[in-house]
Design an enzyme around this catalytic site. Structure first.
Site, PDB file in Angstrom:
ATOM      1  CD  GLU A  62     -11.068   4.017 -12.654  1.00  0.00           C
ATOM      2  OE1 GLU A  62     -10.803   2.837 -12.333  1.00  0.00           O
ATOM      3  OE2 GLU A  62     -10.722   5.008 -11.973  1.00  0.00           O
ATOM      4  CG  ASN A 117     -11.563   8.244 -11.270  1.00  0.00           C
ATOM      5  OD1 ASN A 117     -11.624   7.589 -10.228  1.00  0.00           O
ATOM      6  ND2 ASN A 117     -11.116   7.738 -12.409  1.00  0.00           N
ATOM      7  CD  GLU A 149     -14.017   4.497 -10.175  1.00  0.00           C
ATOM      8  OE1 GLU A 149     -12.902   4.781  -9.694  1.00  0.00           O
ATOM      9  OE2 GLU A 149     -14.208   3.558 -10.962  1.00  0.00           O
ATOM     10  CG  ASP A 179     -11.280   5.146  -6.603  1.00  0.00           C
ATOM     11  OD1 ASP A 179     -10.862   3.982  -6.537  1.00  0.00           O
ATOM     12  OD2 ASP A 179     -11.026   5.920  -7.546  1.00  0.00           O
ATOM     13  CD  GLU A 236      -9.047   0.802  -7.728  1.00  0.00           C
ATOM     14  OE1 GLU A 236      -9.119   1.521  -8.729  1.00  0.00           O
ATOM     15  OE2 GLU A 236      -8.708   1.238  -6.621  1.00  0.00           O
TER      16      GLU A 236
HETATM   17  P1  C2E Z   1      -7.466   5.546  -9.358  1.00  0.00           P
HETATM   18  O1  C2E Z   1      -8.816   6.155  -9.580  1.00  0.00           O
HETATM   19  O2  C2E Z   1      -7.318   4.691  -8.159  1.00  0.00           O
HETATM   20  O3  C2E Z   1      -7.145   4.780 -10.700  1.00  0.00           O
HETATM   21  C1  C2E Z   1      -6.417   3.580 -10.753  1.00  0.00           C
HETATM   22  C2  C2E Z   1      -4.987   3.822 -11.162  1.00  0.00           C
HETATM   23  O4  C2E Z   1      -4.281   2.591 -11.132  1.00  0.00           O
HETATM   24  C3  C2E Z   1      -4.837   4.337 -12.604  1.00  0.00           C
HETATM   25  O5  C2E Z   1      -3.664   5.163 -12.639  1.00  0.00           O
HETATM   26  C4  C2E Z   1      -4.608   3.041 -13.386  1.00  0.00           C
HETATM   27  O6  C2E Z   1      -3.955   3.246 -14.614  1.00  0.00           O
HETATM   28  C5  C2E Z   1      -3.749   2.284 -12.414  1.00  0.00           C
HETATM   29  N1  C2E Z   1      -3.863   0.833 -12.572  1.00  0.00           N
HETATM   30  C6  C2E Z   1      -4.873   0.090 -13.079  1.00  0.00           C
HETATM   31  N2  C2E Z   1      -4.593  -1.224 -13.022  1.00  0.00           N
HETATM   32  C7  C2E Z   1      -3.373  -1.334 -12.471  1.00  0.00           C
HETATM   33  C8  C2E Z   1      -2.527  -2.477 -12.143  1.00  0.00           C
HETATM   34  O7  C2E Z   1      -2.866  -3.637 -12.351  1.00  0.00           O
HETATM   35  N3  C2E Z   1      -1.329  -2.189 -11.570  1.00  0.00           N
HETATM   36  C9  C2E Z   1      -0.915  -0.907 -11.330  1.00  0.00           C
HETATM   37  N4  C2E Z   1       0.291  -0.737 -10.784  1.00  0.00           N
HETATM   38  N5  C2E Z   1      -1.689   0.179 -11.608  1.00  0.00           N
HETATM   39  C10 C2E Z   1      -2.905  -0.042 -12.172  1.00  0.00           C
HETATM   40  P2  C2E Z   1      -3.685   6.575 -13.361  1.00  0.00           P
HETATM   41  O8  C2E Z   1      -4.449   6.490 -14.631  1.00  0.00           O
HETATM   42  O9  C2E Z   1      -2.274   7.050 -13.406  1.00  0.00           O
HETATM   43  O10 C2E Z   1      -4.517   7.482 -12.363  1.00  0.00           O
HETATM   44  C11 C2E Z   1      -4.008   7.801 -11.088  1.00  0.00           C
HETATM   45  C12 C2E Z   1      -5.047   8.474 -10.240  1.00  0.00           C
HETATM   46  O11 C2E Z   1      -5.358   9.780 -10.762  1.00  0.00           O
HETATM   47  C13 C2E Z   1      -6.384   7.753 -10.183  1.00  0.00           C
HETATM   48  O12 C2E Z   1      -6.335   6.702  -9.251  1.00  0.00           O
HETATM   49  C14 C2E Z   1      -7.309   8.870  -9.756  1.00  0.00           C
HETATM   50  O13 C2E Z   1      -7.232   9.083  -8.377  1.00  0.00           O
HETATM   51  C15 C2E Z   1      -6.706  10.068 -10.470  1.00  0.00           C
HETATM   52  N6  C2E Z   1      -7.450  10.290 -11.725  1.00  0.00           N
HETATM   53  C16 C2E Z   1      -7.290   9.706 -12.936  1.00  0.00           C
HETATM   54  N7  C2E Z   1      -8.164  10.193 -13.825  1.00  0.00           N
HETATM   55  C17 C2E Z   1      -8.917  11.104 -13.155  1.00  0.00           C
HETATM   56  C18 C2E Z   1     -10.016  11.959 -13.538  1.00  0.00           C
HETATM   57  O14 C2E Z   1     -10.494  11.964 -14.677  1.00  0.00           O
HETATM   58  N8  C2E Z   1     -10.521  12.775 -12.557  1.00  0.00           N
HETATM   59  C19 C2E Z   1     -10.024  12.776 -11.283  1.00  0.00           C
HETATM   60  N9  C2E Z   1     -10.587  13.618 -10.386  1.00  0.00           N
HETATM   61  N10 C2E Z   1      -9.010  11.980 -10.894  1.00  0.00           N
HETATM   62  C20 C2E Z   1      -8.463  11.161 -11.826  1.00  0.00           C
HETATM   63 CA    CA Z   2     -10.865   5.452  -9.676  1.00  0.00          CA
HETATM   64 CA    CA Z   3      -8.727   3.420  -6.984  1.00  0.00          CA
HETATM   65 CA    CA Z   4      -5.628   4.822  -6.232  1.00  0.00          CA
END
Ligand code: C2E
Ligand code: CA
Ligand code: CA
Ligand code: CA
Length: 279
Positions: A62, A117, A149, A179, A236
């Site tokens: 991802e 995403n 996603e 998602d 997830e």
């Molecule tokens: P998401 O799509 O639900 O991504 C999963 C989030 O959970 C990611 O945070 C990831 O680093 C984190 N995560 C993964 N495994 C674990 C785990 O075992 N424990 C915990 N506590 N967290 C975990 P991140 O990278 O901070 O991204 C947050 C949100 O920001 C994402 O949730 C998504 O909604 C958005 N996002 C991130 N990148 C993009 C992107 O390129 N485009 C768009 N539109 N949204 C994005």
């Molecule tokens: Ca995602």
């Molecule tokens: Ca997610």
């Molecule tokens: Ca989320």
């Protein structure tokens, strides 16, 4: 913690939240920075593997947005994506990120997929989407290796447009994942309306699952639902061996979380694949 200041106001007491005030200032700073930043240089993509328990290998990575601003420092996508959406800046960001993610995925061994995403705003107009599809076609990454996603948000509720957009993605050969499944208020109706290929069960149903009978029941039901509907199902936020053991017993196969790997910079992916896929 929320701090509620009390202020005398025309004979009454009005509550205002200092936190709220700070958040608005912070958002304004983020928006200002987004407008002026050299985003092409400052945005990068981190990758986190989605593991297949049946094969023991990474099914896909991802792509997760990372932004480091010279003054603000690292800003979480959870903070800047919503601001970008409100400011109408998300499409430009998506194009930069998708370009970078595809450039990396083009180097990965054939079967390893890319999960990307999309914001609902990216799907709001046919032209915006067409430009994203063009990026995919130019990248040389086979669309069958790409999952998009999408997260339902309260902002965009043009179901017909969303159906068209996801239909176009499927038409090109991409998968479409819903998602954060179970957290939105219309998850189940999205299953009816959209040509989905996967659901992703949100972390909140996973955290501490060995001690949470209700979470267990929900995850078991979602796994059964995805099987009946012949959808893939990614779980997830798997952080502990204990959680993994329960999730496998419930029939989970595709897992993502810190237990397997944290999101890593692009340069680390190939080395990680070489060591992990051998094991
Ligand atoms: P998401 O799509 O639900 O991504 C999963 C989030 O959970 C990611 O945070 C990831 O680093 C984190 N995560 C993964 N495994 C674990 C785990 O075992 N424990 C915990 N506590 N967290 C975990 P991140 O990278 O901070 O991204 C947050 C949100 O920001 C994402 O949730 C998504 O909604 C958005 N996002 C991130 N990148 C993009 C992107 O390129 N485009 C768009 N539109 N949204 C994005
Ligand atoms: Ca995602
Ligand atoms: Ca997610
Ligand atoms: Ca989320």
């Amino acid at each position: 913690a929320l701090y509620h200041g009390k202020r005398q106001h025309r004979g009454g007491v009005s509550l205002f939240s200092a936190d709220h005030h700070h958040r608005i200032q912070h958002e304004a700073a983020i928006e200002q920075a987004l407008r002026n930043a050299d985003l092409e240089a400052q945005l990068s993509v981190a990758f986190q593997p989605i593991m297949c328990m049946a094969t023991g290998k990474a099914l896909a990575f991802e792509a997760l947005a990372r932004w480091t601003h010279p003054q603000l420092g690292p800003v979480s996508p959870a903070d800047f994506i919503p601001v970008a959406e409100r400011a109408g800046l998300v499409h430009r960001i998506t194009r930069i990120l998708l370009g970078k993610a595809l450039a990396e995925a083009a180097h990965w061994p054939e079967p390893v997929g890319l999960s990307f995403n999309l914001s609902m705003h990216d799907l709001g107009s046919g032209e915006d989407l067409a430009r994203l599809l063009e990026l995919i076609e130019l990248s040389g990454v086979h669309p069958a290796r790409i999952d998009m996603e999408i997260t339902e948000t309260a902002v965009l509720h043009d179901t017909a447009q969303l159906q068209r957009a996801t239909g176009q993605l499927r038409g090109l050969g991409c998968g479409v994942s819903l998602d954060d499944f179970g957290t939105g208020f219309s998850s189940l109706s999205q299953l009816l309306a959209l040509p989905l290929t996967k659901i992703k069960i949100d972390r909140r149903f996973v955290t501490g699952i060995p001690d949470k009978p209700t979470s267990m029941k929900i995850v078991r039901s979602l796994l059964a639902l995805s099987r009946d509907m012949e959808l893939g199902c990614v779980i997830e936020g798997v952080e502990t061996r204990e959680e993994l053991a329960v999730l496998r017993e419930l029939g989970g196969n595709l897992m993502q979380g810190y237990l397997f790997a944290r999101p890593m910079p692009a340069e680390a992916v190939r080395a990680w694949l070489e060591s992990a896929q051998r094991a």
